[in-house]
Scaffold this motif. Structure first.
Motif, mmCIF file in Angstrom:
data_model
loop_
_atom_site.group_PDB
_atom_site.id
_atom_site.type_symbol
_atom_site.label_atom_id
_atom_site.label_comp_id
_atom_site.label_asym_id
_atom_site.label_seq_id
_atom_site.Cartn_x
_atom_site.Cartn_y
_atom_site.Cartn_z
ATOM 1 N N UNK A 74 47.306 42.167 33.089
ATOM 2 C CA UNK A 74 46.488 41.108 33.670
ATOM 3 C C UNK A 74 46.858 40.874 35.133
ATOM 4 N N UNK A 75 48.142 40.915 35.421
ATOM 5 C CA UNK A 75 48.597 40.734 36.804
ATOM 6 C C UNK A 75 48.119 41.880 37.685
ATOM 7 N N UNK A 76 48.216 43.090 37.180
ATOM 8 C CA UNK A 76 47.755 44.259 37.947
ATOM 9 C C UNK A 76 46.246 44.167 38.182
ATOM 10 N N UNK A 77 45.516 43.725 37.154
ATOM 11 C CA UNK A 77 44.064 43.586 37.301
ATOM 12 C C UNK A 77 43.713 42.552 38.367
ATOM 13 N N UNK A 78 44.433 41.450 38.400
ATOM 14 C CA UNK A 78 44.169 40.419 39.415
ATOM 15 C C UNK A 78 44.419 40.962 40.819
ATOM 16 N N UNK A 79 45.514 41.666 40.992
ATOM 17 C CA UNK A 79 45.789 42.271 42.304
ATOM 18 C C UNK A 79 44.721 43.305 42.644
ATOM 19 N N UNK A 80 44.272 44.054 41.643
ATOM 20 C CA UNK A 80 43.213 45.044 41.859
ATOM 21 C C UNK A 80 41.905 44.401 42.272
ATOM 22 N N UNK A 81 41.594 43.266 41.664
ATOM 23 C CA UNK A 81 40.379 42.536 42.048
ATOM 24 C C UNK A 81 40.483 42.092 43.506
ATOM 25 N N UNK A 82 41.663 41.671 43.924
ATOM 26 C CA UNK A 82 41.868 41.297 45.324
ATOM 27 C C UNK A 82 41.619 42.467 46.263
#
Length: 148
Positions: free
Chosen positions: A48-56
């Motif tokens: 989930x953390x990686x996905x959030x950074x990826x969305x950024x």
């Protein structure tokens, strides 16, 4: 197009695009880091953390897309790179280079009441836009008088 003699890009739009992209990356990375320690009872994982950074990063790339426009002009013609594509127009195909009153950007006037917006030359850039218009008109004038 060989040996471009004049190249222009938008100035203020590029500054804003880079700033917005940086804000997206910083904000989404911060959220990703803080996401793990939520006290709401929901469980967030590393994915989930990686996905959030990826969305950024995706949002930053989208913001930087607005810094893409460019124009290159020489004695052969004009290469206009706008948001979705790059096209080359010979000076013989261009009736004029104009900046209509109230328009946010310049344009190439083509035959048959058609035109191509030049997003690289924007009204918000002030003197930079004036310089770009003078250079484009000078190159068109030189190219059309040489061909006569």
């Amino acid at each position: 197009m060989t040996s471009p003699t004049y190249t222009a890009r938008p100035h203020k739009a590029r500054v804003v695009a880079v700033a917005v992209a940086a804000v997206f990356v910083v904000a989404m990375t911060t959220v990703a880091i803080l996401l793990r320690g939520s006290s709401t009872g929901v469980h967030f994982y590393l994915s989930d953390q990686i996905a959030m950074a990826g969305i950024g990063l995706v949002l930053a790339a989208a913001a930087l897309w607005f810094a893409r426009p460019r124009i290159r002009a020489d004695h052969d013609g004009v290469e206009v790179r706008n948001m979705l594509g790059t096209h080359h127009y010979g000076w013989t195909d261009i009736e004029s280079v104009s900046f209509p009153d109230g328009s946010p950007w310049a344009r190439l006037e083509l035959p048959g009441d058609e035109y191509v917006p030049i997003l690289a030359v924007q009204a918000i850039d002030g003197e930079h836009a004036v310089t770009a218009m003078r250079e484009l008109r000078r190159l068109r004038r030189e190219a059309t008088t040489e061909s006569r």
